[in-house]
Design a protein around this motif. Structure first.
Motif, PDB file in Angstrom:
ATOM      1  N   GLY A 315      40.967  17.572  30.498  1.00 58.49           N
ATOM      2  CA  GLY A 315      39.748  16.779  30.562  1.00 58.49           C
ATOM      3  C   GLY A 315      39.935  15.286  30.499  1.00 58.49           C
ATOM      4  N   VAL A 316      41.139  14.778  30.778  1.00 55.31           N
ATOM      5  CA  VAL A 316      41.363  13.333  30.766  1.00 55.31           C
ATOM      6  C   VAL A 316      41.990  12.900  32.087  1.00 55.31           C
ATOM      7  CG1 VAL A 316      41.595  13.213  28.254  1.00 55.31           C
ATOM      8  CG2 VAL A 316      43.640  13.507  29.667  1.00 55.31           C
ATOM      9  N   GLU A 317      41.808  11.620  32.415  1.00 61.38           N
ATOM     10  CA  GLU A 317      42.285  11.112  33.691  1.00 61.38           C
ATOM     11  C   GLU A 317      43.437  10.118  33.557  1.00 61.38           C
ATOM     12  OE1 GLU A 317      41.585  11.921  36.815  1.00 61.38           O
ATOM     13  OE2 GLU A 317      40.345  13.553  36.051  1.00 61.38           O
ATOM     14  N   ARG A 318      43.274   9.097  32.692  1.00 61.11           N
ATOM     15  CA  ARG A 318      44.288   8.035  32.660  1.00 61.11           C
ATOM     16  C   ARG A 318      44.298   7.335  31.312  1.00 61.11           C
ATOM     17  NH1 ARG A 318      42.093   2.815  34.083  1.00 61.11           N
ATOM     18  NH2 ARG A 318      39.836   2.949  34.188  1.00 61.11           N
ATOM     19  N   PRO A 319      45.449   6.738  30.949  1.00 63.13           N
ATOM     20  CA  PRO A 319      45.548   5.985  29.688  1.00 63.13           C
ATOM     21  C   PRO A 319      44.964   4.588  29.843  1.00 63.13           C
ATOM     22  CG  PRO A 319      47.658   5.969  30.819  1.00 63.13           C
ATOM     23  CD  PRO A 319      46.745   6.821  31.644  1.00 63.13           C
ATOM     24  N   LEU A 320      44.416   4.046  28.741  1.00 62.72           N
ATOM     25  CA  LEU A 320      43.839   2.712  28.737  1.00 62.72           C
ATOM     26  C   LEU A 320      44.556   1.755  27.801  1.00 62.72           C
ATOM     27  CD1 LEU A 320      40.062   3.717  28.664  1.00 62.72           C
ATOM     28  CD2 LEU A 320      41.378   2.942  30.639  1.00 62.72           C
ATOM     29  N   GLY A 321      45.178   2.270  26.749  1.00 61.40           N
ATOM     30  CA  GLY A 321      45.882   1.392  25.824  1.00 61.40           C
ATOM     31  C   GLY A 321      46.028   2.034  24.461  1.00 61.40           C
ATOM     32  N   PHE A 322      46.910   1.462  23.655  1.00 63.14           N
ATOM     33  CA  PHE A 322      47.181   2.007  22.323  1.00 63.14           C
ATOM     34  C   PHE A 322      46.272   1.384  21.272  1.00 63.14           C
ATOM     35  CE2 PHE A 322      51.227   2.972  24.428  1.00 63.14           C
ATOM     36  CZ  PHE A 322      51.393   4.288  24.037  1.00 63.14           C
ATOM     37  N   TRP A 323      46.036   2.169  20.246  1.00 60.28           N
ATOM     38  CA  TRP A 323      45.303   1.723  19.075  1.00 60.28           C
ATOM     39  C   TRP A 323      46.240   1.815  17.873  1.00 60.28           C
ATOM     40  CZ3 TRP A 323      41.905  -1.460  17.902  1.00 60.28           C
ATOM     41  CH2 TRP A 323      41.116  -1.391  16.760  1.00 60.28           C
ATOM     42  N   LYS A 324      45.697   1.661  16.675  1.00 59.97           N
ATOM     43  CA  LYS A 324      46.523   1.693  15.473  1.00 59.97           C
ATOM     44  C   LYS A 324      47.174   3.066  15.302  1.00 59.97           C
ATOM     45  CE  LYS A 324      43.340  -1.532  13.203  1.00 59.97           C
ATOM     46  NZ  LYS A 324      42.435  -1.756  12.044  1.00 59.97           N
ATOM     47  N   ASN A 325      48.354   3.073  14.686  1.00 58.80           N
ATOM     48  CA  ASN A 325      49.072   4.310  14.359  1.00 58.80           C
ATOM     49  C   ASN A 325      49.419   5.154  15.586  1.00 58.80           C
ATOM     50  OD1 ASN A 325      48.717   3.708  11.538  1.00 58.80           O
ATOM     51  ND2 ASN A 325      46.635   4.520  11.683  1.00 58.80           N
ATOM     52  N   GLY A 326      49.583   4.483  16.743  1.00 56.32           N
ATOM     53  CA  GLY A 326      50.037   5.204  17.923  1.00 56.32           C
ATOM     54  C   GLY A 326      48.971   6.002  18.638  1.00 56.32           C
ATOM     55  N   GLU A 327      47.703   5.898  18.232  1.00 52.97           N
ATOM     56  CA  GLU A 327      46.639   6.598  18.953  1.00 52.97           C
ATOM     57  C   GLU A 327      46.456   5.958  20.327  1.00 52.97           C
ATOM     58  OE1 GLU A 327      43.530   7.764  15.468  1.00 52.97           O
ATOM     59  OE2 GLU A 327      44.115   5.657  15.660  1.00 52.97           O
ATOM     60  N   LEU A 328      45.982   6.754  21.268  1.00 50.59           N
ATOM     61  CA  LEU A 328      45.914   6.315  22.656  1.00 50.59           C
ATOM     62  C   LEU A 328      44.490   6.459  23.189  1.00 50.59           C
ATOM     63  CD1 LEU A 328      47.590   5.402  25.162  1.00 50.59           C
ATOM     64  CD2 LEU A 328      47.934   7.829  25.679  1.00 50.59           C
ATOM     65  N   PHE A 329      43.932   5.359  23.698  1.00 53.88           N
ATOM     66  CA  PHE A 329      42.644   5.419  24.369  1.00 53.88           C
ATOM     67  C   PHE A 329      42.848   5.976  25.775  1.00 53.88           C
ATOM     68  CE2 PHE A 329      41.566   2.033  21.282  1.00 53.88           C
ATOM     69  CZ  PHE A 329      40.391   2.582  20.762  1.00 53.88           C
ATOM     70  N   LEU A 330      41.962   6.904  26.161  1.00 61.89           N
ATOM     71  CA  LEU A 330      42.028   7.528  27.476  1.00 61.89           C
ATOM     72  C   LEU A 330      40.644   7.529  28.112  1.00 61.89           C
ATOM     73  CD1 LEU A 330      44.048  10.686  26.366  1.00 61.89           C
ATOM     74  CD2 LEU A 330      44.998   8.798  27.683  1.00 61.89           C
ATOM     75  N   GLU A 331      40.628   7.601  29.441  1.00 57.67           N
ATOM     76  CA  GLU A 331      39.373   7.835  30.153  1.00 57.67           C
ATOM     77  C   GLU A 331      39.285   9.317  30.472  1.00 57.67           C
ATOM     78  OE1 GLU A 331      37.093   6.782  34.353  1.00 57.67           O
ATOM     79  OE2 GLU A 331      38.759   5.516  33.688  1.00 57.67           O
ATOM     80  N   SER A 332      38.165   9.939  30.108  1.00 57.53           N
ATOM     81  CA  SER A 332      38.020  11.373  30.335  1.00 57.53           C
ATOM     82  C   SER A 332      37.612  11.662  31.773  1.00 57.53           C
ATOM     83  CB  SER A 332      36.973  11.959  29.375  1.00 57.53           C
ATOM     84  OG  SER A 332      35.667  11.621  29.811  1.00 57.53           O
ATOM     85  N   SER A 333      37.663  12.913  32.146  1.00 58.78           N
ATOM     86  CA  SER A 333      37.241  13.324  33.487  1.00 58.78           C
ATOM     87  C   SER A 333      35.753  13.087  33.700  1.00 58.78           C
ATOM     88  CB  SER A 333      37.562  14.808  33.706  1.00 58.78           C
ATOM     89  OG  SER A 333      38.945  15.051  33.497  1.00 58.78           O
ATOM     90  N   ASP A 334      34.991  12.962  32.613  1.00 60.54           N
ATOM     91  CA  ASP A 334      33.554  12.682  32.687  1.00 60.54           C
ATOM     92  C   ASP A 334      33.252  11.200  32.524  1.00 60.54           C
ATOM     93  OD1 ASP A 334      32.982  15.419  32.950  1.00 60.54           O
ATOM     94  OD2 ASP A 334      33.028  15.693  30.771  1.00 60.54           O
ATOM     95  N   GLN A 335      34.287  10.344  32.681  1.00 62.26           N
ATOM     96  CA  GLN A 335      34.145   8.888  32.558  1.00 62.26           C
ATOM     97  C   GLN A 335      33.647   8.468  31.176  1.00 62.26           C
ATOM     98  OE1 GLN A 335      32.601  10.248  35.813  1.00 62.26           O
ATOM     99  NE2 GLN A 335      34.818  10.275  36.103  1.00 62.26           N
ATOM    100  N   GLU A 336      34.141   9.147  30.155  1.00 66.40           N
ATOM    101  CA  GLU A 336      33.855   8.781  28.774  1.00 66.40           C
ATOM    102  C   GLU A 336      35.115   8.201  28.143  1.00 66.40           C
ATOM    103  OE1 GLU A 336      30.944   9.196  27.118  1.00 66.40           O
ATOM    104  OE2 GLU A 336      29.827  10.339  28.629  1.00 66.40           O
ATOM    105  N   LEU A 337      34.931   7.316  27.165  1.00 66.53           N
ATOM    106  CA  LEU A 337      36.053   6.773  26.410  1.00 66.53           C
ATOM    107  C   LEU A 337      36.424   7.758  25.312  1.00 66.53           C
ATOM    108  CD1 LEU A 337      37.924   4.305  25.888  1.00 66.53           C
ATOM    109  CD2 LEU A 337      36.186   3.464  24.295  1.00 66.53           C
TER     110      LEU A 337
END
Length: 391
Positions: A315-337
């Motif tokens: 359910g995810v499409e692409r990475p957007l960037g890292f957050w604290k503690n190595g968490e990763l922001f992604l764009e979902s297949s439904d265009q949600e953060l």
């Protein structure tokens, strides 16, 4: 009985400034009116650097999300400031509209952040470039380049731009690639368009001027990167005979190349994103097709090494960037953060929507850096509290 004697104890000035350097920009802006020495101190390179280092040390990250909330990519793009304090779950605090870029499709391209500063540029024909400090709310439109170009050609400032910081001279610099655009018709009568890079120009914030710099002649590169400045250098992906990264050192103002990681695939099958990973150059590879995305992170620290792999995230499409503690922001297949925690394989939907592939994340620390520009209010930049608006 003797009366009480009131005494006044004054703290040493250096201790006062040390305490003040740990406060947020919003508080320091209010404290400028306390006394002139404080106001002057907040503008010294020493205090600005100290304040920035304290924010980095305490990992005080802020988030800006660039997005388009309409039904097409051509609708107006804007920024959303997200709340990052504990238990605030990345709710939208403000939506920020920049009229300077609203006449350009998909605008603006975003480069950085670098020491709390963002570089915004008009896409494709990048004649309009600006620097923005979202913490102090200062906005500077860069002057047009005065560098001479060969006559008789139709020039475009290509949408490959770099922005970074020269630590030796305490200067922010912008690199643009100037291309000669031309077209012709093939045998079928179709118009073919092409670009050739003729020169590279460098802007210095300290001198507020442009100059031409030597370019090694690497052609065929194109990589619209969001965060392409890492630890003193700017990076671009090169699509040529060999797949390379092109880098530009902000101090010595010279280009060089480095190879891609040997990630076991080809760029015909995988997308590539360059990211800042704990101050090192990181490269994330993920497949172009398939419902279950896998992500491989490679890090350059003298040589490439694989940092981690994440297998089959649905359910995810692409990475957007890292957050604290190595968490990763992604764009979902439904265009949600969404926010993904690799350590526990947890995917959390943050309930923030945007039109497909218009989201970009900027995680930055607050900065007092002066741009010698104008205030957001003078540039008609609008900040609207999210209030009851939908995310």
């Amino acid at each position: 009985m003797q009366g009480l004697i009131k005494t006044r104890t004054e703290l040493p000035e250096m201790l006062v400034l040390e305490i003040l350097s740990k406060l947020p920009v919003k508080s320091l802006t209010r404290f400028r009116c306390v006394c002139k020495p404080w106001s002057s101190s907040f503008e010294t390179p020493h205090f600005i650097t100290k304040h920035h280092q304290n924010n980095i040390k305490n990992n005080n990250l802020n988030l800006l999300l660039k997005r388009c909330h309409g039904n097409t990519r051509d609708d107006i793009h804007y920024f959303s400031q997200l709340l990052t304090e504990k238990n605030q779950n990345f709710r939208v605090k403000h939506n920020i509209h920049l009229p300077f870029f609203e006449n350009f499709v998909h605008a603006p391209l975003v480069h950085g952040p670098c020491n709390g500063i963002l570089c915004l540029a008009e896409p494709v024909v990048g004649h309009n470039v600006a620097l923005w400090n979202p913490s102090t709310r200062e906005f500077k439109i860069l002057p047009q380049s005065t560098v001479q170009r060969p006559p008789g050609r139709e020039y475009t400032i290509f949408d490959r731009l770099g922005f970074g910081y020269d630590s030796q001279t305490n200067d922010f610099k912008v690199v643009i690639f100037v291309s000669n655009s031309f077209s012709w018709e093939n045998e079928e009568g179709m118009s073919i368009y092409s670009h050739s890079i003729d020169q590279v120009e460098l802007y210095s914030l300290k001198s507020d001027s442009w100059k031409e710099i030597l370019f090694p002649g690497v052609d065929g590169f194109a990589s619209d990167l969001f965060n392409n400045y890492v630890n003193g250098s700017i990076y671009w992906q090169v699509f040529a005979i060999d797949d390379l990264f092109l880098s530009f050192d902000m101090v010595n103002e010279k280009f060089s190349t480095l190879p891609l990681p040997e990630f076991g695939g080809s760029l015909e099958q995988y997308y590539l994103e360059l990211l800042d990973f704990n101050g090192l150059l990181g490269a994330i590879f993920y497949p172009r097709e398939g419902s279950g995305k896998s992500f491989d992170l490679w890090v350059m620290n003298g040589s490439w090494s694989k940092q981690f792999s994440v297998e089959s995230v649905l359910g995810v499409e692409r990475p957007l960037g890292f957050w604290k503690n190595g968490e990763l922001f992604l764009e979902s297949s439904d265009q949600e953060l969404v926010l993904f925690d690799p350590s526990i394989q947890e995917l959390r939907n943050l309930g923030i929507h945007a039109y497909q592939e218009t989201m970009r994340i900027a995680a930055y620390v607050e900065s007092l850096v002066l741009l010698n520009g104008r205030s957001e209010r003078e540039e008609c930049i609008i900040r609207r509290p999210a209030g009851g608006e939908s995310n």
